[in-house]
Design an enzyme around this catalytic site. Structure first.
Site, PDB file in Angstrom:
ATOM      1  N   LYS A  80       0.838  -1.195   0.000  1.00  0.00           N
ATOM      2  CA  LYS A  80       0.000   0.000   0.000  1.00  0.00           C
ATOM      3  C   LYS A  80       0.877   1.251   0.000  1.00  0.00           C
ATOM      4  CE  LYS A  80      -3.705   2.154   2.775  1.00  0.00           C
ATOM      5  NZ  LYS A  80      -4.469   2.028   4.038  1.00  0.00           N
ATOM      6  N   SER A 156      -9.226   2.047   3.747  1.00  0.00           N
ATOM      7  CA  SER A 156      -8.377   2.789   2.837  1.00  0.00           C
ATOM      8  C   SER A 156      -7.421   1.927   2.021  1.00  0.00           C
ATOM      9  CB  SER A 156      -7.583   3.838   3.622  1.00  0.00           C
ATOM     10  OG  SER A 156      -6.718   3.243   4.566  1.00  0.00           O
ATOM     11  N   SER A 180      -9.290  -0.195   7.899  1.00  0.00           N
ATOM     12  CA  SER A 180      -8.800  -0.007   6.536  1.00  0.00           C
ATOM     13  C   SER A 180      -8.256  -1.237   5.836  1.00  0.00           C
ATOM     14  CB  SER A 180      -7.742   1.099   6.507  1.00  0.00           C
ATOM     15  OG  SER A 180      -8.337   2.356   6.679  1.00  0.00           O
TER      16      SER A 180
END
Length: 463
Positions: A80, A156, A180
């Site tokens: 990420k 996220s 997330s």
């Protein structure tokens, strides 16, 4: 033989060991899949094809010599774009960060993967600074759901979830400050675990403080356990990291759920309105846990919604992230992020400490709850994926993403391990997630229960 992109990390390592295929073949297949899905789903901020293939060739040489570097040698993985990856800019979804820089350091979890010979495919999308439960940003645009591109992938860690769901690498590193990894896992139909806070070291420290966790995102609990064995190692750069785990998470998977005391809370005591299809899929999976030998009781934790305290902590963290920015940088921010930063900047130190008090009391109550129950099971989310590009579902009346994530953020406040397990789909073919929570430091029980559901054929989100 299944497509290489359909194999788990455990299966890839087994195939490398037997010489059935090579890391180069697996990496090429994963890169081709990543390139194919990118135009529609937008899971990646950058692909690192040349670097990945060089890493895969080096891995293939090690396997030919019978000298693999570690547990995931040659396995494709994504990172990420919140976490540092040496040689690639980490822009965190923000136009306010410059690409200029040395970018010569790995985050602890990335460093451990590199030591174990993992192949880094690229960086995955995030909302700006990971601030919300869906994945879109001014820098990288909207990330879409692999089951229906008109819907959100969640966030996220939305890019990571979409990549795993579509076969662009079986392992992904995500971050979770309020849900997330679990939110996009539920929306995209994959597995993800937010480990006990400190189990996976984090550096640089998050402005969201001890709400922020690093977690594995995979298709199976077995892959997540393997990944956690690699990344759950202390790192001196994180002063709050835990000591070594008491044993291998992968080795502990086979314990099953027989005799475990499971509390099933379908709606947190009526506090949450859950879509009927979500409730039905979760209940079916819970019934399977009982059939596998768990002692299931329908009951609720002593938990009142801590959303106001969470907002104080979360918005203050966002304000801290952007505090150094000048007027021009602020103009570049996601308008929603700018709004919560302004709100966070207005809190006093006493407001913040009052929120910490709420958090500590919540942790005490959940600790007491787990004196009686090994696991708590809830829906991961009360809904399935809604329209892409929106922070909240249209017509929901919610102001912020926390309005539709009441099952996830409380367990960031308590620092407990919590996972999302795919347990079917709704009438539109959209995945449903079941959340498994345990007491702090009992990540092994979460993984064991999820693996038992995998083995029983309960998990999955359809095609």
């Amino acid at each position: 033989m299944p497509e290489l992109t359909e194999l788990t990390a455990v299966q890839l390592v087994d195939g490398y060991r037997k010489g059935e295929f090579s890391p180069v073949e697996a990496t090429r297949a994963a890169l081709e899949r990543a390139e194919a899905i990118q135009p529609e789903v937008n899971a990646f901020v950058r692909l690192l094809a040349d670097e990945a293939l060089a890493q895969a060739r080096a891995s293939a040489d090690r396997w030919r010599r019978g000298e693999p570097a570690g547990l995931v040698d040659g396995v494709p993985v994504t990172v990420k774009d919140i976490l540092l990856l040496r040689g690639a800019p980490t822009l965190k979804g923000s136009k306010a960060i410059s690409e200029q820089g040395r970018w010569d350091e790995d985050a602890p979890s990335v460093a451990r993967l590199r030591e174990h010979g993992a192949v880094f495919l690229g960086k995955t999308t995030t909302p700006e600074f990971g601030w919300k439960g869906v994945t879109d940003s001014p820098l990288n645009g909207v990330t879409r759901n692999p089951h229906d591109p008109s819907r959100t992938a969640g966030g996220s860690s939305g890019g990571a979830a979409a990549a795993v769901a579509l076969g662009a690498g079986p392992l992904a590193l995500g971050t979770d400050g309020g849900g997330s990894v679990r939110i996009p896992a539920a929306f995209c139909g994959i597995f993800a675990i937010k480990p006990t806070y400190g189990r996976v070291p984090l550096y640089p420290a998050s402005a969201f403080g001890t709400l922020a966790h690093v977690g594995p995102m995979t298709r199976t609990a077995a892959d997540a356990a393997l990944l956690l064995d690699v990344i759950g190692i202390p790192d001196s750069r994180d002063w709050s990291a835990l000591g070594p785990a008491p044993g291998s998470f992968a080795a502990g998977l086979s314990g099953g759920v027989h005799g475990l005391r499971v509390a099933y809370s379908p709606s947190l005591g009526g506090q949450v309105a859950v879509q009927p299809a979500v409730a039905a899929a979760v209940r079916h999976a819970v019934e399977r846990l009982a059939e596998l030998g768990a002692y299931v009781t329908e009951t609720d934790p002593d938990l009142t919604d801590p959303v106001d305290a969470f907002h104080t902590l979360w918005f203050s963290g966002a304000a801290r992230v952007t505090q150094p920015f000048g007027p021009h940088q602020r103009e570049l921010l996601d308008p929603g992020l700018r709004e919560i930063c302004d709100q966070g900047a207005r809190y006093s130190a006493l407001d913040y400490l009052a929120a910490v008090d709420v958090r500590m009391d919540l942790g005490r109550r959940m600790g007491h709850f787990h004196d009686s129950y090994d696991l708590l099971v809830t829906p991961t989310l009360p809904i399935t994926a809604f329209e892409a590009g929106a922070e909240v579902p249209k017509g929901s009346g919610h102001r912020r993403w926390t309005g539709w994530t009441p099952f996830t953020y409380p367990f960031n406040m308590t620092q407990q391990p919590a996972a999302s397990v795919p347990v079917g789909t709704d009438g539109d073919g959209l995945p449903v997630g079941l959340q498994i929570v345990a007491a702090r430091h009992r990540d092994d029980l979460v993984l064991r229960a999820a693996h038992a559901l995998d083995e029983a054929g309960v998990t999955g989100a359809g095609g």
